[in-house]
Design a protein around this motif. Sequence first.
Motif, PDB file in Angstrom:
ATOM      1  N   GLY A 154      -9.727  -8.906  36.765  1.00  0.00           N
ATOM      2  CA  GLY A 154      -8.921  -7.737  37.073  1.00  0.00           C
ATOM      3  C   GLY A 154      -8.602  -6.932  35.838  1.00  0.00           C
ATOM      4  O   GLY A 154      -8.650  -7.446  34.714  1.00  0.00           O
ATOM      5  N   GLU A 155      -8.281  -5.663  36.043  1.00  0.00           N
ATOM      6  CA  GLU A 155      -7.874  -4.787  34.952  1.00  0.00           C
ATOM      7  C   GLU A 155      -6.367  -4.588  35.016  1.00  0.00           C
ATOM      8  O   GLU A 155      -5.814  -4.261  36.074  1.00  0.00           O
ATOM      9  N   THR A 156      -5.702  -4.761  33.878  1.00  0.00           N
ATOM     10  CA  THR A 156      -4.251  -4.638  33.852  1.00  0.00           C
ATOM     11  C   THR A 156      -3.842  -3.170  33.834  1.00  0.00           C
ATOM     12  O   THR A 156      -4.662  -2.265  33.637  1.00  0.00           O
ATOM     13  N   ALA A 157      -2.552  -2.938  34.004  1.00  0.00           N
ATOM     14  CA  ALA A 157      -2.030  -1.569  33.995  1.00  0.00           C
ATOM     15  C   ALA A 157      -2.222  -0.899  32.644  1.00  0.00           C
ATOM     16  O   ALA A 157      -2.284   0.335  32.557  1.00  0.00           O
ATOM     17  N   ASP A 158      -2.360  -1.693  31.570  1.00  0.00           N
ATOM     18  CA  ASP A 158      -2.557  -1.137  30.227  1.00  0.00           C
ATOM     19  C   ASP A 158      -4.022  -1.077  29.828  1.00  0.00           C
ATOM     20  O   ASP A 158      -4.327  -0.744  28.675  1.00  0.00           O
ATOM     21  N   GLY A 159      -4.921  -1.447  30.740  1.00  0.00           N
ATOM     22  CA  GLY A 159      -6.344  -1.319  30.447  1.00  0.00           C
ATOM     23  C   GLY A 159      -7.022  -2.564  29.919  1.00  0.00           C
ATOM     24  O   GLY A 159      -8.215  -2.534  29.590  1.00  0.00           O
ATOM     25  N   TRP A 160      -6.333  -3.697  29.851  1.00  0.00           N
ATOM     26  CA  TRP A 160      -6.962  -4.952  29.442  1.00  0.00           C
ATOM     27  C   TRP A 160      -7.786  -5.517  30.599  1.00  0.00           C
ATOM     28  O   TRP A 160      -7.431  -5.374  31.768  1.00  0.00           O
ATOM     29  N   GLN A 161      -8.880  -6.183  30.257  1.00  0.00           N
ATOM     30  CA  GLN A 161      -9.702  -6.886  31.244  1.00  0.00           C
ATOM     31  C   GLN A 161      -9.308  -8.368  31.220  1.00  0.00           C
ATOM     32  O   GLN A 161      -9.524  -9.055  30.215  1.00  0.00           O
ATOM     33  N   LEU A 162      -8.737  -8.814  32.299  1.00  0.00           N
ATOM     34  CA  LEU A 162      -8.222 -10.186  32.375  1.00  0.00           C
ATOM     35  C   LEU A 162      -9.057 -10.979  33.374  1.00  0.00           C
ATOM     36  O   LEU A 162      -9.161 -10.615  34.550  1.00  0.00           O
TER      37      LEU A 162
END
Length: 234
Positions: A70-78
Amino acid sequence: MPTDAAATLGRWTASSSPSRHGRSHISQNSHSIARALTVTATAMVAAALLPDTGIASAEPVALPDVSRHGETADGWQLSLSMTRIAINAVPNMAATPFTGEGFASARVEVNIDDEGRMPVNSGSVVVGVQLGCQVKLDEGMDLGIGNQLDVVADDPFLNVTPSIGVDLRPGYIRTVGLGAKRLKGRTGIVSVEDAHVQIDGCGGPVSVRLFASAHISTDTSDDSVNVYGDIVRL
C-alpha cells in the motif's frame, strides 16, 4: 353372579394387585431407566459440544504465503509479507475435549520504499494468532440425576429426572501476540518457530489463523497494512 364369572374376576383381581416383590422390581427397573437416561443424556451433550478433532496428527500444515502492499498518505510504499506459515495441531496435554493446543510458525517482513513527503518517525511490525471458539463453557458441564419418591396407597412410584447443567455462552475470538519489532530502518523481520498456542473452556470446533501487521508514523499520518493466513482447525 355366576360361579365362573366370580372365579374369573377373582383371578383378575389377584393378578392385578402388585406384591411387595413386584414393587421391588418396579423400583429396580426405575433405577435402570435412570441410569440409561443419564448415559443417553451424556452422549447427547458430548455429541453437541465436543469439538471436531480436525487435524489429529502431529504433522505441521504448511499454508500459502500472503502479502500486502500500500501507499501511505505521505507517499511511502509500505509492503508486508508473511511466509513459511505452518500450524501444527496436537492432542492437548490435559487430554480434555474442551482444550485446543498447537504450535504456530511464520516469517514476517516489512519494507518501506520510495521517498515520502515527510520523514518516518517510527514504525513497527507484529505477528500473532487469532483463536476462534464456537461455544464458551463458563462453568464446565455438570451431568446429574434427580430422584423424587411419591407414596400413593403404599405403592412407591419413582419419578426419575435426569438433569444436565451446562452454562453456554456465545463463542469468542482471542488475539495472541507472538512477536514484535520496532523498525530502525526501512526493513524489519520477525520470525516465529513453533510458538505454543492454546485455548481452554471451548465447546465445538476451535479455529486458528496467523496474522501480521506493520505500522509507520510521520508528523502528518499514521498508516498500517495487515495480512492474514488461512484458517485451520486446532
